[in-house]
Write an enzyme that holds these catalytic residues in place. Sequence first.
Site, mmCIF file in Angstrom:
data_model
loop_
_atom_site.group_PDB
_atom_site.id
_atom_site.type_symbol
_atom_site.label_atom_id
_atom_site.label_comp_id
_atom_site.label_asym_id
_atom_site.label_seq_id
_atom_site.Cartn_x
_atom_site.Cartn_y
_atom_site.Cartn_z
ATOM 1 N N TRP A 12 109.853 64.367 52.914
ATOM 2 C CA TRP A 12 109.460 64.152 51.509
ATOM 3 C C TRP A 12 110.215 62.992 50.871
ATOM 4 C CZ3 TRP A 12 109.679 69.853 49.261
ATOM 5 C CH2 TRP A 12 108.762 70.653 49.971
ATOM 6 N N LYS A 13 111.270 62.519 51.518
ATOM 7 C CA LYS A 13 112.121 61.463 50.943
ATOM 8 C C LYS A 13 112.601 61.909 49.557
ATOM 9 C CE LYS A 13 109.725 58.207 53.850
ATOM 10 N NZ LYS A 13 109.260 56.858 54.110
ATOM 11 N N SER A 216 102.929 55.482 58.160
ATOM 12 C CA SER A 216 101.548 55.462 57.652
ATOM 13 C C SER A 216 100.602 56.389 58.421
ATOM 14 C CB SER A 216 101.012 54.029 57.617
ATOM 15 O OG SER A 216 101.757 53.260 56.695
ATOM 16 N N GLY A 237 105.634 60.682 55.951
ATOM 17 C CA GLY A 237 106.176 60.447 54.612
ATOM 18 C C GLY A 237 105.134 60.795 53.560
ATOM 19 N N GLY A 238 104.482 59.766 53.014
ATOM 20 C CA GLY A 238 103.556 59.927 51.887
ATOM 21 C C GLY A 238 102.532 61.038 52.068
HETATM 22 P P1 13P Z 1 105.030 57.059 55.511
HETATM 23 O O1 13P Z 1 104.288 58.157 56.226
HETATM 24 O O2 13P Z 1 104.956 57.185 54.014
HETATM 25 O O3 13P Z 1 104.634 55.709 56.014
HETATM 26 O O4 13P Z 1 106.578 57.237 55.858
HETATM 27 C C1 13P Z 1 106.961 57.418 57.174
HETATM 28 C C2 13P Z 1 108.369 57.824 57.226
HETATM 29 O O5 13P Z 1 109.265 57.059 56.898
HETATM 30 C C3 13P Z 1 108.679 59.192 57.646
HETATM 31 O O6 13P Z 1 110.037 59.362 57.877
#
Ligand code: 13P
Length: 261
Positions: A12-13, A216, A237-238
């Site tokens: 989730w960052k 991505s 991530g997103g």
């Molecule tokens: P995204 O899926 O948003 O590109 O991010 C990937 C990521 O850094 C997962 O650790």
Amino acid sequence: MRSRGFMFCGNWKMNNLLTESLNLVRGVMLEIDPSVFDFCEVVFAPSFPYLLAVKEIIEGTPFKLSAQNCYWEEKGAFTGEVSPLMLRDVGCSYCIVGHSERRNIFGEIDRWINKKVKALLSVGITPILCVGEKLEERREGKLFDVIYRQVTMGLDGVDLGSYRVVIAYEPVWAIGTGINAAPEDAEEVHSYIRGIVAEKYGMDVAGGMTILYGGSVNPFNIGDLMKMENIDGTLIGGSSLKVRDFVDIIYGGLEGKGVWR
Ligand code: 13P
């Protein structure tokens, strides 16, 4: 050869407040057919303040908890840091280390990342060691040198015969850009990483290592990525911030591997 599990981990960052975190986890839990756990692990990686709240919801289910970072000391005067023992105490099974955002925004170096890997293993947490090249490194033909350095230094002195480490290949240019690595290009790097591990630790260990792709990933590209022999799952991530997308990535990924539907 050891069998290796598939894994889908939502990183989730620095996103989601408490209510959003709980709604996201509850939403995923409602949408997931429990039989997916016959084939894979599903992991949530919220930010530090919400680890315990998420743990309380997933307690007694097969869902797993990961942190996004840690420090390597056990305790002491390290203001603002979080130890592996604390992460274990709140129920983390995994911890992401060496994410490119940690390396590139916060200046983390391979030697520190290696200390984190060892500190986590010493308390029974499985590190998810992130590696990946920047666009200019790829353009300059340094891709394999960068990956070799990050993998070997990250794992320096680690006995993979006794301890499990997950590696995540995340090309920096693919993170958050909407441009994922082509499945064949990612596969080339995954197979290279498995080769490095095989050379140092033998075929048995290398064959049993889970190697994730990240960058991505979405419900539309996951199927083709997971068709690749050496891609065992993904760090998302997103797309992990939306229930529907995260769940569809899990189903799509398992379909790509030919184990679902
Ligand atoms: P995204 O899926 O948003 O590109 O991010 C990937 C990521 O850094 C997962 O650790």
